[in-house]
Design a protein around this motif. Structure first.
Motif, PDB file in Angstrom:
ATOM      1  N   GLN A 397       0.830  -1.208   0.000  1.00 10.32           N
ATOM      2  CA  GLN A 397       0.000   0.000   0.000  1.00 10.32           C
ATOM      3  C   GLN A 397       0.868   1.263   0.000  1.00 10.32           C
ATOM      4  OE1 GLN A 397      -4.151  -0.303   1.848  1.00 10.32           O
ATOM      5  NE2 GLN A 397      -2.861  -1.392   3.290  1.00 10.32           N
ATOM      6  N   LYS A 398       2.004   1.194   0.679  1.00  9.62           N
ATOM      7  CA  LYS A 398       2.935   2.335   0.661  1.00  9.62           C
ATOM      8  C   LYS A 398       3.395   2.584  -0.777  1.00  9.62           C
ATOM      9  CE  LYS A 398       7.520   3.782   2.376  1.00  9.62           C
ATOM     10  NZ  LYS A 398       7.944   4.363   1.125  1.00  9.62           N
ATOM     11  N   ALA A 399       3.740   1.484  -1.458  1.00 10.88           N
ATOM     12  CA  ALA A 399       4.220   1.616  -2.836  1.00 10.88           C
ATOM     13  C   ALA A 399       3.121   2.162  -3.747  1.00 10.88           C
ATOM     14  CB  ALA A 399       4.705   0.260  -3.347  1.00 10.88           C
ATOM     15  N   LEU A 400       1.898   1.717  -3.506  1.00 11.10           N
ATOM     16  CA  LEU A 400       0.779   2.193  -4.320  1.00 11.10           C
ATOM     17  C   LEU A 400       0.569   3.694  -4.108  1.00 11.10           C
ATOM     18  CD1 LEU A 400      -1.644   1.596  -6.192  1.00 11.10           C
ATOM     19  CD2 LEU A 400      -2.979   1.074  -4.150  1.00 11.10           C
ATOM     20  N   TYR A 401       0.579   4.095  -2.860  1.00 11.22           N
ATOM     21  CA  TYR A 401       0.398   5.522  -2.538  1.00 11.22           C
ATOM     22  C   TYR A 401       1.523   6.355  -3.161  1.00 11.22           C
ATOM     23  CZ  TYR A 401       0.415   9.827   0.174  1.00 11.22           C
ATOM     24  OH  TYR A 401       0.442  11.151   0.544  1.00 11.22           O
ATOM     25  N   ASP A 402       2.756   5.930  -2.929  1.00 16.18           N
ATOM     26  CA  ASP A 402       3.896   6.681  -3.477  1.00 16.18           C
ATOM     27  C   ASP A 402       3.793   6.748  -5.000  1.00 16.18           C
ATOM     28  OD1 ASP A 402       4.902   7.020  -0.950  1.00 16.18           O
ATOM     29  OD2 ASP A 402       6.313   5.352  -1.061  1.00 16.18           O
ATOM     30  N   GLY A 403       3.387   5.640  -5.600  1.00 14.66           N
ATOM     31  CA  GLY A 403       3.281   5.574  -7.061  1.00 14.66           C
ATOM     32  C   GLY A 403       2.246   6.543  -7.594  1.00 14.66           C
ATOM     33  N   ILE A 404       1.070   6.568  -6.964  1.00 17.02           N
ATOM     34  CA  ILE A 404       0.014   7.478  -7.443  1.00 17.02           C
ATOM     35  C   ILE A 404       0.460   8.933  -7.262  1.00 17.02           C
ATOM     36  CG2 ILE A 404      -2.372   8.255  -7.081  1.00 17.02           C
ATOM     37  CD1 ILE A 404      -3.041   5.320  -6.328  1.00 17.02           C
ATOM     38  N   MET A 405       1.100   9.203  -6.135  1.00 18.09           N
ATOM     39  CA  MET A 405       1.581  10.581  -5.910  1.00 18.09           C
ATOM     40  C   MET A 405       2.628  10.960  -6.967  1.00 18.09           C
ATOM     41  SD  MET A 405      -0.085  11.980  -3.431  1.00 18.09           S
ATOM     42  CE  MET A 405       0.832  13.339  -2.720  1.00 18.09           C
ATOM     43  N   GLU A 406       3.450  10.008  -7.339  1.00 14.85           N
ATOM     44  CA  GLU A 406       4.469  10.301  -8.364  1.00 14.85           C
ATOM     45  C   GLU A 406       3.819  10.516  -9.730  1.00 14.85           C
ATOM     46  OE1 GLU A 406       7.847   7.680  -8.215  1.00 14.85           O
ATOM     47  OE2 GLU A 406       8.664   8.998  -6.667  1.00 14.85           O
ATOM     48  N   ILE A 407       2.708   9.819  -9.973  1.00 12.49           N
ATOM     49  CA  ILE A 407       1.963  10.082 -11.222  1.00 12.49           C
ATOM     50  C   ILE A 407       1.454  11.523 -11.196  1.00 12.49           C
ATOM     51  CG2 ILE A 407      -0.175   9.555 -12.469  1.00 12.49           C
ATOM     52  CD1 ILE A 407       0.243   6.611 -11.767  1.00 12.49           C
ATOM     53  N   PHE A 408       0.897  11.932 -10.060  1.00 12.68           N
ATOM     54  CA  PHE A 408       0.408  13.320  -9.937  1.00 12.68           C
ATOM     55  C   PHE A 408       1.533  14.324 -10.212  1.00 12.68           C
ATOM     56  CE2 PHE A 408      -2.983  11.988  -6.575  1.00 12.68           C
ATOM     57  CZ  PHE A 408      -3.847  11.612  -7.581  1.00 12.68           C
ATOM     58  N   LEU A 409       2.709  13.994  -9.684  1.00 12.10           N
ATOM     59  CA  LEU A 409       3.838  14.923  -9.815  1.00 12.10           C
ATOM     60  C   LEU A 409       4.491  14.863 -11.191  1.00 12.10           C
ATOM     61  CD1 LEU A 409       5.478  14.308  -6.341  1.00 12.10           C
ATOM     62  CD2 LEU A 409       4.488  16.453  -7.111  1.00 12.10           C
ATOM     63  N   GLY A 410       4.102  13.870 -11.966  1.00 13.43           N
ATOM     64  CA  GLY A 410       4.661  13.729 -13.306  1.00 13.43           C
ATOM     65  C   GLY A 410       6.049  13.112 -13.320  1.00 13.43           C
ATOM     66  N   VAL A 411       6.463  12.492 -12.218  1.00 15.83           N
ATOM     67  CA  VAL A 411       7.796  11.875 -12.206  1.00 15.83           C
ATOM     68  C   VAL A 411       7.718  10.360 -12.412  1.00 15.83           C
ATOM     69  CG1 VAL A 411       8.865  13.662 -10.792  1.00 15.83           C
ATOM     70  CG2 VAL A 411       7.809  11.718  -9.664  1.00 15.83           C
ATOM     71  N   ALA A 412       6.515   9.821 -12.541  1.00 16.65           N
ATOM     72  CA  ALA A 412       6.363   8.385 -12.847  1.00 16.65           C
ATOM     73  C   ALA A 412       5.183   8.215 -13.791  1.00 16.65           C
ATOM     74  CB  ALA A 412       6.132   7.586 -11.567  1.00 16.65           C
ATOM     75  N   SER A 413       5.282   7.204 -14.642  1.00 14.93           N
ATOM     76  CA  SER A 413       4.173   6.927 -15.564  1.00 14.93           C
ATOM     77  C   SER A 413       3.312   5.819 -14.961  1.00 14.93           C
ATOM     78  CB  SER A 413       4.730   6.477 -16.915  1.00 14.93           C
ATOM     79  OG  SER A 413       5.366   5.217 -16.754  1.00 14.93           O
ATOM     80  N   VAL A 414       2.157   5.607 -15.576  1.00  7.87           N
ATOM     81  CA  VAL A 414       1.281   4.522 -15.117  1.00  7.87           C
ATOM     82  C   VAL A 414       2.022   3.190 -15.223  1.00  7.87           C
ATOM     83  CG1 VAL A 414      -0.833   3.261 -15.695  1.00  7.87           C
ATOM     84  CG2 VAL A 414      -0.854   5.760 -15.635  1.00  7.87           C
ATOM     85  N   ASP A 415       2.751   2.995 -16.309  1.00  6.30           N
ATOM     86  CA  ASP A 415       3.526   1.748 -16.470  1.00  6.30           C
ATOM     87  C   ASP A 415       4.567   1.585 -15.358  1.00  6.30           C
ATOM     88  OD1 ASP A 415       2.299   0.651 -18.668  1.00  6.30           O
ATOM     89  OD2 ASP A 415       3.442   1.887 -20.072  1.00  6.30           O
ATOM     90  N   ASP A 416       5.231   2.690 -15.023  1.00 11.18           N
ATOM     91  CA  ASP A 416       6.227   2.623 -13.935  1.00 11.18           C
ATOM     92  C   ASP A 416       5.589   2.093 -12.656  1.00 11.18           C
ATOM     93  OD1 ASP A 416       8.154   3.747 -15.566  1.00 11.18           O
ATOM     94  OD2 ASP A 416       7.824   5.795 -14.828  1.00 11.18           O
ATOM     95  N   VAL A 417       4.403   2.626 -12.359  1.00  9.50           N
ATOM     96  CA  VAL A 417       3.736   2.248 -11.104  1.00  9.50           C
ATOM     97  C   VAL A 417       3.304   0.786 -11.149  1.00  9.50           C
ATOM     98  CG1 VAL A 417       1.765   2.745  -9.589  1.00  9.50           C
ATOM     99  CG2 VAL A 417       3.027   4.620 -10.645  1.00  9.50           C
TER     100      VAL A 417
END
Lengths: 429, 289
Positions: A397-417
C-alpha cells in the motif's frame, strides 16, 4: 522519631492502596476521532450513562487526531501499560497489535444479545482474525464525495440520481466550469494516504471482472499481476483528473481532515473528495437543514458510464479491548454497551450512524432532522458493489500511494507504477 | 591529581550524569540495538526478532531514503553556510553601520527565533499556498510547496529566516568583544573597509564562526518540525529529511509502521553527526598545533 517514621510509612501505604483501588475502577478509552463532533458528544453520553449504571466506575475518554494517534498508542502498548480500550486502524496495524498479544478475542467474550445487536457486523473480515472479532465496530459509513447543490446548479450541471455518481469525464467538465469561475472542482487531501487508496480501490472494484472475488487483495498479495485494466484504468483516471485540474495542484500538500475540509466549508470547491458519513454531524449547519438541504452525497467517480455502482461502505471507529488490562471485564462491559440499542440511539441522535443497525428501526432512524444523516442511512441501504478499504499489506500500500503521488507529480508513468507494484508485491508472472 | 577531589567531583556530577545516562545514553543505545530488530512499535518485547542488517539494506534500497539523506545535507548546507554567511554579513553591517535604531533592527531580525517552529511553518504555509499571499502579490498561480525541486529549498529558506537572528546575535556578541585597537591601528595604516573586514574582523571572528557553524550543523541534522508542518515530507517524500522519514517509518498514520527501520535511520543520523564531530576534533587539534 520512630513513631513519625511509622506514621509516614502508613500514610504512604494508605495513599498507595487508595490510588490502586481507584485505578482499578478507572477505564481508559482512546480513539483518533478528534474533531468529529458526533463521536465526541456520543461518548460523553455513553460515559455518563455507564458510570451511573456502574457506581464506582470512572471512564476516562481521550481523543487524538489520526496524525498523532500512533505517537501515543505505540509507546503505551509496548510499555505494557496501555489504555483499557483503544481504537485500532483496521489496516496493517491490526496484525501488528494482535500479534503482539494486545487484543482480546471479542467473539469469545460476546453473549448472544451482543451478537444480535451487531448482526453481520459481528464478523466483519477486516476486524477479525482467525474467525474471532478483534475490534467492536462503532459507527458505519459510506465514503462519499459531498457537493454543494447550489454550486452545481450555478455551473449549469444536473445532479445524478441519489445513489448514482458522476463519471471521471463529467467531473473534468464540472471542474473546468468551476475553474473558470475561480473555484475548485474537488477539494482533495492526499497527504492522508487513505484518501488516495480508497478512491483507487473503488475505481478498481468498478472494473473487477470477478466481483465479489477481491482481486485487489490478490494483487496486493502478489497473487495476480497489476498489469490489467482494473488497475491501469483507475491509475489513468487519477492522472487524467489531476492533469485536468479537478483538484488544485497544491492539494498534493494538503491533508483531508483539516485543510481540504476547511476549504470546502469555505466553499472554495464544489465538492470534497473522500469524505463520508462520519462528518454528518459536522456539516455546515446552514446547508444541512430540512428547509435547505444543500449538500448532495455521491460515491467516487465512475470510470465510465457503463460500470456498476460501487460504494465504499465500512466502519469508522473500531474498539479493541486491551488483553493486558487489569479491568478487562469492565472494559468489555463498556464496549458491549457502546453496541447496545441505547447507545445506538445516542449515536443516531448525535448524527453518527451506529453500526449496530440490526436492532434499530431504519425508517425511524432515517427521519431525523439531519438530512445528511438520513441520506447516509439511505446510502448504506443502497444496493451495489461494496469495496474493501482496509488491507493489511503495509509495504504494497505504501508503494501504491507513493506511485500514485508520483503520477500526480509527473515523475512516474502509469507503467512505472504497475511495474513497481508487481515488484513490491512479489508477483513473479 | 588528588583522588579524593575526583570522588567529590563525581559526586557533584552524579545527578546530571544520571539524567544524561537515563534520558540520552540509554535511549540512544536502545535505538541503536533496535535497528537490528524487526519492531513495529506495538510489541512489549522490543528485541524479539533479530534481523541483522535487514533494516539497513531496506533503507539502502529505498529511493526516498536517499532523497531524505540528500535533503538533510542540503538543509545542513543551508544552515551552516547560507545562514551563517548571511548572519555574518548582517552582523557586520549593523555593527559598523552605527544605525540609530540598530537595537530595533536586531530585535526585528531576532524576533522569529522566539516563535514556535510550528507557528512559523503554518504562517509560511499560508504564504506559499496556491491562493496564498506570495501568489497574490506576484500574480502567479503556482503551487510552491508541491514542486518536487523547490519544496526543500523553500523549507531551507523558511528555516534560515527563522534562525538567522540567533546566529546574528552570537556574531554581534563576538563583534562587541573584538579588540578595537586593531581596527584603529589599521585606520592609521590606511587600510580600507574591505581590508579591515576581510583581513581583521572576519579572521578574528573565526572562533565565533566555528561556534555558529557547529550549532547550525547540529540544528540542521535535527530538523523535523519545520519540514513536518510545511510539507510533511511531501510531495511524495520529495522534501523528506532523515528525521521526518524516521518519523514516517515509525509513527505516521497510514505509514509502514516499522520502528526497527526508523531506528536504522536514526543510526544514520547519529553516524553523520558523529563523523562530523570527529572531523571537527581532528581539524581543531591541527589548527591549534
Amino acid at each position: 522519631m520512630f513513631k513519625n517514621i511509622t506514621k509516614i510509612i502508613s500514610i504512604i501505604l494508605l495513599s498507595f492502596s487508595i490510588s490502586t483501588a481507584l485505578k482499578a475502577e478507572t477505564i481508559k478509552v482512546i480513539d483518533w476521532q478528534g474533531g468529529v463532533v458526533g463521536i465526541t458528544d456520543s461518548y460523553a453520553e455513553f460515559i455518563k450513562n455507564f458510570e451511573a449504571a456502574n457506581p464506582g466506575v470512572t471512564v476516562e475518554y481521550t481523543q487524538y487526531t489520526v496524525a498523532t494517534y500512533n505517537e501515543y498508542l505505540k509507546p503505551a502498548l509496548s510499555s505494557g501499560a496501555g489504555p483499557d480500550i483503544f481504537a485500532v486502524y483496521p489496516g496493517p496495524d491490526v496484525d501488528d497489535i494482535n500479534n503482539a498479544g494486545h487484543l482480546v478475542n471479542l467473539t469469545e467474550a460476546m453473549d448472544s444479545e451482543w451478537q444480535s445487536w451487531l448482526g453481520e457486523s459481528a464478523s466483519i473480515p477486516a476486524l477479525s482474525r482467525n474467525g474471532g472479532l478483534l475490534m467492536a465496530p462503532q459507527d458505519a459509513f459510506t465514503e462519499e464525495l459531498w457537493v454543494y447543490k447550489d454550486m452545481i446548479a450555478d455551473l449549469g450541471f444536473e445532479l445524478p440520481a441519489f445513489g448514482d455518481s458522476y463519471t471521471v469525464d463529467e467531473w473534468i467538465e464540472i471542474s473546468a466550469a468551476a475553474n473558470a469561475k475561480g473555484l475548485d472542482g474537488l477539494m482533495f487531501g492526499p497527504v492522508e494516504s487513505w484518501c488516495v487508496w480508497d478512491g483507487f480501490y473503488n475505481m478498481a472494484n468498478q472494473l473487477n471482472p470477478e466481483y465479489p472475488v477481491d482481486l485487489t487483495n490478490k494483487a496486493l498479495n502478489g497473487e495476480i499481476s497489476w498489469d490489467r485494466d482494473m488497475f491501469r484504468l483507475p491509475l489513468e483516471a487519477y492522472k487524467k483528473m489531476h492533469e485536468a485540474g479537478v483538484w488544485r495542484e497544491d492539494s498534493l500538500g494538503m491533508d483531508y481532515q483539516v485543510q481540504a475540509w476547511g476549504k470546502w466549508l469555505d466553499r472554495e470547491g464544489v465538492g470534497i473528495y473522500c469524505n463520508g458519513d462520519w462528518f454528518t454531524a459536522s456539516a455546515p449547519a446552514e446547508h444541512n437543514t430540512k428547509d435547505n438541504a444543500n449538500i448532495f452525497m455521491m460515491s467516487y467517480p465512475k470510470i465510465n458510464g457503463d460500470v456498476p455502482m460501487t460504494y465504499n461502505k465500512a466502519t469508522g471507529t473500531n474498539l479493541g479491548v486491551n488483553a493486558n488490562s487489569d479491568n478487562k471485564d469492565m472494559a468489555l462491559k463498556f464496549v458491549r454497551y457502546t453496541n447496545s440499542p441505547e447507545a445506538s440511539t445516542i449515536f443516531a441522535k448525535n448524527g453518527v450512524i451506529p453500526v449496530a443497525l440490526a436492532a434499530m428501526d431504519l425508517d425511524i432512524l432515517a427521519a431525523s432532522d439531519n438530512p445528511l444523516f438520513n441520506d447516509g442511512i439511505k446510502m448504506l441501504a443502497t444496493e451495489g458493489r461494496n469495496t474493501e478499504i482496509y488491507y493489511p499489506q503495509a509495504e504494497a500500500q505504501k508503494a501504491l500511494y507513493d506511485g500514485i503521488m508520483e503520477i500526480f507529480l509527473g515523475v512516474a508513468s502509469v507503467d512505472d507504477v504497475i511495474n513497481k507494484m508487481n515488484k513490491v508485491t512479489g508477483f513473479d508472472g | 591529581m588528588n583522588l579524593k577531589f575526583n570522588y567529590r567531583t563525581l559526586l557533584y556530577l552524579f545527578p546530571a550524569l544520571l539524567i544524561f545516562i537515563v534520558f540520552n545514553v540509554l535511549p540512544g543505545m536502545t535505538s541503536l540495538v533496535l535497528s537490528f530488530f524487526e519492531f513495529s512499535g506495538f510489541e512489549t518485547n522490543l528485541f524479539q526478532k533479530f534481523v541483522g542488517w535487514k533494516n539497513f539494506i531496506k533503507i539502502s534500497n529505498d529511493k526516498y531514503f536517499w532523497i531524505a539523506l540528500k535533503n538533510t545535507f542540503l538543509f545542513v548546507f543551508g544552515a551552516v553556510f547560507i545562514q551563517t554567511g548571511i548572519a555574518l554579513l548582517l552582523a557586520i553591517f549593523i555593527f559598523f553601520g552605527n544605525f540609530k535604531y540598530s537595537t530595533l533592527i536586531r530585535s526585528i531580525i531576532f524576533f522569529p527565533c522566539v516563535l514556535a517552529p510550528v507557528s512559523v511553518g503554518l504562517v509560511w504555509k499560508k504564504i506559499f499556498e496556491q491562493d496564498g499571499v506570495l501568489n497574490t502579490i506576484i500574480g502567479l498561480d503556482f503551487s510552491w510547496l508541491s514542486s518536487v525541486s523547490l519544496a526543500i529549498w523553500l523549507i531551507i529558506t523558511v528555516n534560515t529566516w527563522q534562525w538567522i537572528g540567533y546566529t546574528l546575535v552570537i556574531y554581534y556578541a563576538g563583534l562587541q568583544s573584538l579588540n578595537t585597537e586593531l581596527l584603529e591601528a589599521a585606520d592609521i595604516d590606511g587600510a580600507n573597509w574591505r581590508a579591515k573586514i576581510f583581513s581583521i574582523v572576519i579572521p578574528l571572528l573565526w572562533p565565533t564562526t566555528i561556534l555558529n557553524m557547529i550549532l547550525n550543523l547540529i540544528g540542521g541534522f535535527r530538523a523535523f518540525d519545520i519540514v513536518y508542518v510545511l510539507t510533511r515530507g511531501g510531495p511524495a517524500h520529495y522534501s523528506e529529511v532523515l528525521a521526518s522519514y524516521l518519523y514516517y517509518y515509525s509513527f505516521a498514520a497510514g505509514g509502514p509502521s516499522k520502528m526497527g527501520v526508523g531506528a536504522s535511520i536514526a543510526f544514520v543520523i547519529f553516524a553523520c553527526i558523529f563523523s562530523i564531530a570527529i572531523i571537527r576534533v581532528i581539524a581543531m587539534k591541527r589548527i591549534n598545533k
